[in-house]
Design an enzyme around this catalytic site. Structure first.
Site, PDB file in Angstrom:
ATOM      1  N   ASP A 181      75.940 -28.303 -21.834  1.00 27.58           N
ATOM      2  CA  ASP A 181      75.486 -28.697 -20.499  1.00 27.58           C
ATOM      3  C   ASP A 181      75.066 -27.479 -19.673  1.00 27.58           C
ATOM      4  O   ASP A 181      75.022 -26.347 -20.176  1.00 27.58           O
ATOM      5  CB  ASP A 181      76.589 -29.503 -19.810  1.00 27.58           C
ATOM      6  CG  ASP A 181      76.057 -30.615 -18.922  1.00 27.58           C
ATOM      7  OD1 ASP A 181      74.922 -30.505 -18.439  1.00 27.58           O
ATOM      8  OD2 ASP A 181      76.794 -31.602 -18.704  1.00 27.58           O
ATOM      9  N   ASP A 236      70.326 -36.910 -15.319  1.00 27.61           N
ATOM     10  CA  ASP A 236      71.157 -37.930 -15.955  1.00 27.61           C
ATOM     11  C   ASP A 236      70.595 -39.331 -15.741  1.00 27.61           C
ATOM     12  O   ASP A 236      70.138 -39.678 -14.641  1.00 27.61           O
ATOM     13  CB  ASP A 236      72.580 -37.890 -15.388  1.00 27.61           C
ATOM     14  CG  ASP A 236      73.357 -36.680 -15.867  1.00 27.61           C
ATOM     15  OD1 ASP A 236      72.808 -35.906 -16.674  1.00 27.61           O
ATOM     16  OD2 ASP A 236      74.499 -36.510 -15.425  1.00 27.61           O
TER      17      ASP A 236
END
Length: 678
Positions: A181, A236
């Protein structure tokens, strides 16, 4: 009025059919230049990750979309998912990776600087979980961030500065996949951070698929193919139509970057999480497959419905995603929300998605030539959701339901005559019905095939209490290529029927030249509508025909707020508060029935103050698909902007809010003082 042709005798029909079959089969044997499934030449060499992994897009599971960091994410869940992969046939369908996301570790490293699994969630440790997953013939994935901490507010240690020791630890545990991430990255250059972890993974000697979750911030599609196997192209996803649609639109233009071993990643699947309809989830799964995207299930399969399993286990759609040629589908057209996306397949066929972005049924059409197939006397077309094969003379079309996708696999095939002709079922006109009044709708059954459809009959049925009567012929003896059986119907919704959508079913039956009997059916959604009041009023007070929103629901008379219904605040733009209107989040679309009786829509529009300095959006008003008014890009720094549109004669008014061009972060748009004049 259409008239049925006179009925031929049985003997004459046999003579005609025999001649047709002989002629078609002769043509099929001489014109088609190549077999349908002749292997395509290998693709030109291009960049790919040095680890040689993920030559087709990874398939598996990730817990984040269904659990986030809640307590239900634990060892028992992970084992349960692995069990279900085997028991429900998902492993056989190609799903391989069982991946852990954020919150698997405790907030501090141990005295040796190593990561420690949360003893409550994973009492037996990560290696034991990996061993369990491996024993099922599956692989385990894990998560960390290219920063000092991961993305969760608890503050789990990230890998920045610990890349080689963390990678060694993952390899020792038996990890097969790393999601890396981008949170708390301390401003270190993205390519530098992701290169370091690439080198750390390579140093372990263990084959580990490398997934770079950089959110598309630094255009990783331009540089990441030499580092990893997949890279996030967007922010996202969340479990809403607007979010899925926005992400799809951002990912589609990047097709040139994808290929074996290096894939664009538009984020994980939301199929089965409950925020979309099954039609929308089929679109989600279809478009991710056409985009050659990783297929990582994001729902808790322990409680999944049969419909969810049916979508996720459709092996014909999965085969589109997993095609070894590794091409991402390309957009051929998207006018008016009617999308045609085609993907070249290794066997020479094409996967073709006919996708309807809008809130009403749409006819979407293309041709075999337009999707890149060679000239041929006939083609086979396989519907990958209906699992039916037909022949076509080259036309590819369907009336696609709102937010739906028809996914086809089309080939120039010498064996096309062995299949019945494709017959397209369509509804003409807008299916808007006022309660207690009769509307006229026209259906069409059109032969797209190289062969005729015989003894064709059509039937239209409605919900209980509705009256549906044919006003023109419903049968014909034969439909040659390109000809249609058009039938007018008088449709009456009962007086007092509540506003909203109701399904009408069109069923067409016909025979092929070889005597095979075919029954095709399609559902069309009719809307019971309420005419706007004389003089008009606040548009937001009228019933909505359809609504989609990028984050959470469309809110009436409040701002968008967050993802839950009713969590908004007073509509406020530049300090100006509006008592009436709509609060939305890009990408958003809301439709209202105007009934041809109104002339003007007005509003004060802008970015809601609730997001501070963030947010940039554009506003549009459409009248029956025509752009009637629009703004430029509006930001939170701007005062409310007046917007006025001439909608004279329009049946449907559509309010659209799109992203201002910098991603959909905090794009809260307000339609303040939204009025319609009639």
């Amino acid at each position: 009025m259409r008239h049925l042709p006179s009925r031929p005798t049985r003997a004459s029909r046999r003579r005609v059919l025999g001649a047709l079959v002989a002629g078609l089969l002769c043509t099929a044997g001489t014109v088609v230049p190549a077999a349908a499934h002749a292997p395509a030449p290998p693709p030109a060499a291009g960049p790919r990750a040095a680890n040689g992994l993920a030559l087709t897009p990874p398939m598996g599971f990730n817990n984040w979309n269904s659990t986030h960091c809640r307590a239900e994410f634990d060892e028992e869940m992970v084992r349960g998912i692995a069990d279900i992969f085997v028991e429900k046939g998902l492993k056989d369908a190609g799903y391989e990776y069982v991946n852990l996301d954020d919150c698997w570790a405790v907030p501090e490293r141990d005295a040796e600087g190593k990561l420690v699994a949360d003893p409550v969630r994973f009492p037996h440790g990560i290696k034991a979980v990996a061993d369990y997953v491996h024993a099922k013939g599956l692989k385990l994935g894990i998560y960390t961030s290219a920063g000092t901490r991961t993305c969760d507010s608890v503050g789990i240690p990230g890998a920045l500065g610990h890349e080689f020791s963390d990678a060694r630890q993952f390899a020792d545990w038996g990890v097969d996949y790393l999601k890396y991430d981008n949170c708390n990255n301390q401003g270190v250059d993205a390519k530098e951070r992701y290169t370091t972890m690439r080198d750390a993974l390579a140093a372990t000697g263990r084959p580990i698929v490398y997934s770079m979750c950089e959110w598309g911030e630094n255009k990783p599609w331009e540089w990441a193919a030499e580092l990893g196997n997949l890279w996030r192209t967007t922010g996202d996803i969340n479990d809403s139509w607007g979010s899925m649609l926005s992400i799809m639109k951002q990912n589609l233009p990047l097709s040139a970057a994808a290929g074996p071993g290096h894939w664009n990643d538009p984020d994980m699947l939301e199929v089965g999480n409950g925020g979309m309809t099954d039609t929308e989830y089929r679109t989600h799964f279809s478009m991710w497959s056409v985009m050659a995207a990783p297929l990582l299930i994001g729902s808790d399969l322990r409680t999944a419905s049969r419909e969810t399993f049916d979508i996720l286990s459709n092996e014909e759609v999965i085969a589109v995603d997993q095609d070894p040629l590794g091409k991402q589908g390309e957009v051929l057209s998207s006018e008016g929300g009617r999308w045609v996306v085609a993907k070249e397949m290794k066997d020479g066929s094409r996967a073709v998605a006919l996708f309807n972005e809008t809130g009403s049924p749409q006819r979407i059409a293309t041709t075999a030539a337009a999707v890149g197939l060679p000239r041929a006397s006939g083609y086979t077309v396989r519907d990958l959701w209906d699992h039916a094969t037909r022949n076509t003379a080259g036309g590819l079309s369907a009336t696609v339901p709102p937010h739906g996708t028809v996914l086809l696999r089309v080939a120039a095939d010498r064996r096309w005559a062995a299949h019945p002709p494709a017959v397209e079922l369509a509804l003409e006109g807008s299916p808007l019905v006022e309660a207690g009044r009769t509307a006229t709708l026209t259906t069409k059954a059109t032969d797209l095939g190289r062969t005729p459809a015989l003894t064709v009959s059509a039937a239209l049925t409605g919900p209980s209490g509705w009256r549906v009567e044919a006003a023109s012929p419903t049968r014909t003896a034969a439909l040659p290529t390109g000809r249609a059986l058009a039938t007018r119907w008088r449709v009456t919704a009962p007086a007092g029927a509540a506003p909203g959508g109701y399904d009408l079913a069109l069923t067409v039956q016909y025979r092929s030249l070889t005597g095979e009997r075919i029954r095709s059916a399609v559902a069309f959604r009719a809307h019971v509508v309420v005419p706007p009041p004389a003089g008009g009023g606040y548009l937001g007070d009228l019933p909505q025909l359809s609504a989609s929103n990028g984050y959470g629901p469309v809110e009436k008379d409040t701002s968008n707020g967050e993802s839950a219904a009713g969590d908004g605040h007073p509509l406020t733009i530049g300090g100006q508060v509006y008592a009436k209107g709509l609060g939305v989040h890009a990408a958003s679309s809301v439709e209202y029935y105007a009934g041809g009786a109104c002339d003007t829509v007005t509003a004060q529009v802008g970015v809601d103050d609730e997001k501070g300095a963030k947010g940039s959006v554009t506003f549009e008003i459409r009248a029956d698909g025509r752009k009637a008014a629009s703004t430029g890009v509006l930001t939170n720094a701007m005062a409310p902007q007046p917007l006025s549109a001439d909608v004279t004669g329009a049946q449907v008014v559509r309010l659209v809010v799109t992203d201002g061009g910098d991603g959909v972060d905090s794009d809260h748009g307000d339609w303040g003082d939204l009025r319609i004049t009639c």
